[in-house]
Design a protein around this motif. Structure first.
Motif, PDB file in Angstrom:
ATOM      1  N   ARG A 115      -5.838  -4.306   1.844  1.00  6.49           N
ATOM      2  CA  ARG A 115      -7.206  -3.809   1.682  1.00  6.49           C
ATOM      3  C   ARG A 115      -7.978  -4.514   0.570  1.00  6.49           C
ATOM      4  N   ALA A 155      -3.691   3.362   8.004  1.00  8.14           N
ATOM      5  CA  ALA A 155      -4.687   3.294   6.930  1.00  8.14           C
ATOM      6  C   ALA A 155      -6.021   3.869   7.417  1.00  8.14           C
ATOM      7  N   ASP A 156      -6.380   3.563   8.666  1.00  9.21           N
ATOM      8  CA  ASP A 156      -7.643   4.073   9.210  1.00  9.21           C
ATOM      9  C   ASP A 156      -7.633   5.593   9.301  1.00  9.21           C
ATOM     10  N   ASP A 158       0.819  -1.212   0.000  1.00 11.92           N
ATOM     11  CA  ASP A 158       0.000   0.000   0.000  1.00 11.92           C
ATOM     12  C   ASP A 158       0.856   1.266   0.000  1.00 11.92           C
TER      13      ASP A 158
END
Ligand code: SRM
Ligand SMILES: Cc1cc2nc3c(=O)[nH]c(=O)nc-3n(C[C@H](O)[C@H](O)[C@H](O)COP(=O)(O)OP(=O)(O)OC[C@H]3O[C@@H](n4cnc5c(N)ncnc54)[C@H](O)[C@@H]3O)c2cc1C
Ligand code: SF4
Ligand code: FES
Lengths: 128, 862
Positions: free
Chosen positions: A104, B839-840, A56
């Protein structure tokens, strides 16, 4: 690949061939997206997404460029600098997920852009 | 539930250790509480490996099993506590100090003592036995003391397994050694006359004297005190400054005798196949037990007795399976093994002998009368077949048995497919099936994992070649490649490729792949490219980013910084030896402040600054170089740090200037590219505050100079470094480390640290010592020259990069928009600094929630 034939793609100049080091990648901002452009040893140029779906992070242009025999064909590859997943530079296909799944729930394969060298200018086909 | 029964174990030796370990493993209900009363002042240790105490291992390294065993609440180990008597009626034991322990069951595991024949003078100073750590420590001290004045002459009484080991130990201490054997040949309990003769020649070649038919009549004192000479029964004499008696052992059955238990005809506590003595509340295990008519002086049968006893204590019905008395001599440079019916006493047995007196090889197989079933054997001079033959005892050998005796290179022995029930490791009673199961069921993928899983090969180690072979075969069956090929592009191992590149003098990846690659048009991969980059760095030194070299580097080496999880980098300036001026600290602080970098002290005694964008790296380094810093190579497979303690300059206890040496070493080896990272440490005294023995090379100051240890590391499998050489002066020390490092650089596998490399390289630690200290391969001058060149060629990679506009072009964020910072980087403040957003947090910021997320230049100072 097929984008080449699509009338809607626009060839966009990105840099000079001399700006790219042989067998290394460089990041470019094309149409607001981060693209990783690679110069191969024969002077050919290929482009995939800069985003590494596994970590990511936007890093693929910094991976090691190499080749791998896939069904008897020597395929140009890049290995993610983060966790070494290997991708086919021509198709973006992930050849080796290195035991991991993408972050994700992203697809493991990379988006590709058609790329060419005109004179000494590197161009990327950007969908219009 | 509190334990209902009390087990008392007398003796804290090898078998006692195994018994306690096995009982705690299997007694999951916690029925038994265990008290071990041990006469020796230390935890049970590996007596079998006692001799390695001379090659630099300390008493700690001999520790057996998991030390956690002795912290188990159900286990009490009382050291330095000899049991003086047993009261069978009251079921108590009483120690010499008066401690009384009541037992529900008692185990005698008192082992043996060295037998000292009644010779006049056997009590003189300078006469030693060879059984305990204290014995060998005393022997070592005595010899070291004497050798300050002269060459020490040593004599060993007894030419058996132990006597030869003792002779080897004397030699390792720098003493001359002569072995006196009463009988006709060496190791007469294990091998026949022909083998004994071959063994004598091998022992002579090592520089150890052997006298046969030599009975010692008297030991005479020297006029200066201590021993001086041995008088032999035949009138001969032998001058000796130190004598080791290794004439045999006697079971320590005194408690049993006093307690009225049945004793064997030649001593030992008689036990039945369940290991019970004539008193059903008392068992005896190990060397003290007289089982099936004899005491057995080997550890494997003792372990088997321990397992039987544990099974019985837990209500099982196990029986002693009979003893495997196979033996292998653990003397460097001598191969001797004997197994099964070595003397051919089975009626009708056939002997097949192959002897080559010139090469010093004698091999014999004992076969059944039809020449098909293997009954036993003796191997001297070349025991390579031992590991695969021993498990075949009592089984049919495939093909012509003579094929197993032929020297290597003549086709070699046929490959054996061992049946699953064949014992492979007799010390730990592990079958071929269990080793295979470790790979197939427990998913072990290398030898180390299989050892940890099954215990195979963890005691005497003689089964390791076979275990390794089984593991390799099994892995191959699983489709797991165990080839040494670097990758699909090179069939050679790293070491082979290193030699090929060095000898051929090629200088670029293209040349290397064309000459040595599997496909000349291939362009390598993330495995072979960095490996070749590293090889070329020492065979044909050049800047990491010069020409085609740049394409070989991982991103870390390519931008000379460490990639972090979000795609930013971290920066580590070199701080040699951990010594830094206040001005230096302030300069680093100012850089971190100005670029908003998260700052932390590393585990390696220096400072790391995180969150630098690729385009910021040259700007940051310009500042650092101007302040006098250079690359710390935190990114490279190369020298990392030389950790130091403060040493004699300040410390009350320091005996040498450890900081000065650490700085010197760090400056000497900085930039040395290697198969994996290398770390060094220097401590100013034996208190070892620099944790040098946790490093690939650890140097510890002594009153006389420096001790150097090699092969330590932290990480996943921590290892203590082993002693390579003692009391070196600084110049010799540096030469020793030079050679050690380059020998490693040349021959290690890729990503193999020094500890596993020492395990793999020819001859192990002794082999490394021979190459480094005695130039056994004749390459020392070459290594010295290569290191001198490295020191001469060194330049700071960052400084050179800053001076080269061509190289600087690699550091832009985007080729077509160099002024735009990477928009994907996002940070949040934490404890006064910036850290990557999760990421959150990114998702929340995108949804417009109030999360403080910003680029690297985020202002976080309060
Ligand atoms: C930064 C640091 C942690 C810290 O903040 O303290 C660190 C960070 C990393 N270590 Fe370490 N190690 C750091 C000290 C250590 C130490 C302590 C020491 O050096 O005394 C050890 C144990 C000692 C040793 O190496 O034997 C250590 C044992 C490891 C290992 C295990 C090596 C092994 O042989 O098992 C790895 C994994 C590897 O290299 O394969 C590793 C790998 C890494 C990597 C490369 C992981 C990665 O791929 O990202 C990290 C690099 C991050 C970076 O950007 O710098 N790091 N690492 C330390 C840098 C020290 C320095 O000044 O250069
Ligand atoms: C140098 C050397 C090399 C060897 N090499 C090998 C080899 O290669 N292969 C092999 O199989 N075997 C080898 N052996 C033999 C092996 O070490 C023994 O077989 C093994 O240690 C026996 O274990 P044990 O527990 O029965 O006795 P030990 O290990 O001797 O332990 C007995 C312990 O009981 C203690 N003790 C005795 N009496 C009392 C008492 N009254 N109260 C309290 N404590 C007491 C002793 O002090 C001792 O610590 C070697 C031995 C030596 C010395
Ligand atoms: S211990 Fe693990 S997480 Fe910590 S720095 Fe080392 S590699 Fe990174
Ligand atoms: S046979 Fe001794 S460790 Fe395996």
């Amino acid at each position: 690949m097929t984008i080449l034939d699509e009338p809607t793609a626009v060839w966009t100049a990105v840099c000079r061939l001399g700006d790219l080091a042989p067998e290394r990648g460089a990041a470019a901002l094309v149409g607001g997206e981060q693209v990783a452009i690679f110069r191969l040893v024969d002077g050919g140029v290929l482009a995939v997404q800069q985003h590494d779906p596994f970590s990511d992070a936007y890093v693929l242009s910094r991976g090691i460029v190499g080749s791998r025999a896939v069904e008897g064909v020597e395929v140009p590859t890049v290995a993610s600098p983060m966790h070494k997943q290997v991708f086919d530079l021509r198709t973006g296909r992930c050849l080796d997920p290195a035991g991991k799944a993408p972050a994700r729930g992203l697809p493991p394969d990379l988006r590709t852009w058609a790329a060419r060298v005109r004179g000494d200018v590197v161009e990327i086909a950007v969908p219009a | 539930m509190s334990p209902s029964k009390h087990l008392v174990v007398v003796g804290g030796g090898m078998v006692a250790q195994r018994l306690v370990e096995a009982l705690r493993d299997r007694d999951t209900a916690g029925t038994w509480r265990i008290t071990v009363l041990a006469e020796e002042p230390r935890r049970p240790y590996d007596r079998v490996a006692l001799t390695s105490y001379f090659s630099g291992r300390d008493a700690e390294d001999l520790a057996l099993g998991d030390p956690g065993l002795w912290h188990d609440p159900l286990v009490t180990l009382v050291r330095d506590e000899r049991v003086a008597s047993v009261d069978r009626a009251a079921r108590t034991v009483t120690t010499a100090r008066g401690r009384v322990e009541a037992y529900d069951h008692l185990v005698l595991a008192t082992g043996s003592s060295a037998w000292v024949p009644p010779i006049e003078g056997a009590d003189l100073p300078g006469v030693f036995v060879y059984r305990t750590v204290d014995d060998v420590a005393a022997l070592r001290g005595y010899v070291e003391e004497l050798s300050q004045h002269r060459t020490v002459r040593g004599a060993v009484i007894g030419g058996g397994l132990l006597g030869l080991e003792a002779a080897g130990a004397l030699q390792a201490l720098g003493a001359q050694a002569t072995v006196l054997q009463v009988g006709t040949h060496l190791m007469s309990t294990q091998i026949d006359l022909g083998g004994g003769e071959a063994l004598r020649r091998l022992i002579n070649q090592l520089g150890v004297g052997v006298r046969l038919n030599a009975a010692t009549a008297r030991i005479r004192p020297h006029r200066r005190g201590g021993v001086g000479r041995l008088d032999l029964a035949d009138g001969g004499r032998l001058d000796a400054d130190v004598v080791v008696i290794a004439a045999g052992v006697r079971p320590r059955d005194e408690l049993a005798r006093d307690g009225g238990l049945e004793i064997g005809p030649r001593g030992g506590v008689v036990v039945d196949d369940s290991c019970l003595t004539s008193d059903a509340d008392i068992s005896a295990v190990g060397e003290v037990a007289c089982i099936q008519g004899a005491c057995i002086g080997l550890v494997a049968p003792g372990y088997a007795m321990a397992e039987v006893t544990v099974d019985r204590l837990l209500g099982g019905r196990a029986e002693f399976p009979g003893a495997d008395t196979a033996t292998k001599l653990k003397l460097a440079g001598v191969d001797v093994a004997s197994f099964g019916d070595a003397f051919g006493t089975t009626p009708g047995a056939l002997e097949i002998v192959w002897a080559d007196p010139v090469a010093g090889v004698y091999k014999k197989l004992v076969m059944s009368d039809d020449a098909r079933t293997l009954l036993g054997g003796v191997l001297v001079g070349d025991a390579s077949a031992y590991a695969s033959l021993r498990p075949m005892l009592g089984r049919e050998l495939p093909g012509d048995p003579a094929a197993f005796l032929l020297p290597e290179g003549t086709g070699g022995p046929p490959d054996l497919e061992l049946p699953d029930d064949a014992g492979v490791c007799s010390c730990n009673n592990v079958s071929a099936g269990a080793v295979r199961g470790a790979v197939t069921e427990h998913r072990c993928t290398d030898l180390g994992a299989v050892k940890a899983c099954t215990k195979a090969g963890t005691s005497c180690g003689s089964c390791l070649p076979l275990v390794k072979k089984l593991v390799t075969t099994e892995l191959q069956k699983q489709g797991i490649a165990v080839s040494t090929a670097l990758c699909e592009h090179f069939a050679l191992s790293r070491a082979q490729l290193y030699d090929a590149v060095r000898v051929s003098g090629v200088r670029s990846f293209t040349e290397v792949v064309q000459r040595f690659g599997t496909r000349p048009d291939a362009r390598g991969c993330d495995i072979c490219k960095p490996a070749i980059g590293s090889i070329l760095a020492t065979t044909a030194p050049a800047h990491v980013l010069d020409g085609e070299r740049a394409a070989l580097q991982d991103t870390n080496d390519h931008v000379m910084a460490n990639l972090q999880k979000d795609g930013s980098y971290s920066v580590v300036p070199r701080i040699p030896g951990g010594e830094v001026t206040p001005e230096g600290l302030i300069a680093i602080g100012a850089v971190a402040q100005d670029f908003g970098l998260y700052t932390k002290i590393t585990g390696g005694q220096r400072i790391d600054m995180f969150g630098a964008r690729i385009d910021q790296l040259p700007l940051i380094w310009q500042r650092l170089v101007d302040a006098g810093f250079e690359s710390g190579h935190a990114y490279g497979k190369s020298l990392r740090t030389v950790k130091s303690c403060v040493g004699s300059t300040w410390c009350r206890f320091g005996v040498q200037d450890s900081v000065a040496l650490a700085v010197l070493l760090e400056l000497r080896y900085r930039g040395l590219r290697s198969p994996h990272k290398i770390k060094l440490g220097v401590s100013g005294c034996a208190r070892e505050c620099a944790e040098a023995r946790g490093k690939d090379v650890g140097v510890i100051a002594t009153d006389k100079g420096w001790n150097v240890y090699v092969g330590g590391n932290g990480g996943f499998t921590p290892r203590h470094a082993q002693l390579l050489a003692e009391d070196l002066d600084t110049e010799t020390l540096i030469r020793t480390i030079d050679r050690f490092l380059l020998y490693y650089v040349r021959t290690a596998d890729r990503l193999q640290r020094t500890a596993p490399w020492i395990g793999d390289v020819e001859g192990g630690l002794d082999g490394v010592r021979a190459v480094v200290m005695e130039d056994s391969l004749g390459i020392a001058a070459d290594l010295d020259q290569q290191m001198a060149q490295h020191v001469l060629d060194y330049e700071d990679e960052w400084k050179a990069t800053l001076e080269d506009p061509e190289k600087l072009r690699r550091f832009s964020s985007f080729v077509n928009a160099p002024e735009v910072a990477d928009p994907s980087l996002a940070y949040v403040p934490e404890r006064g600094q910036a850290r990557p957003a999760t990421a959150d947090e990114r998702a929340a910021a995108l949804r417009g929630e109030p999360v403080l997320v910003a680029g690297t230049t985020l202002e976080v100072r309060s």
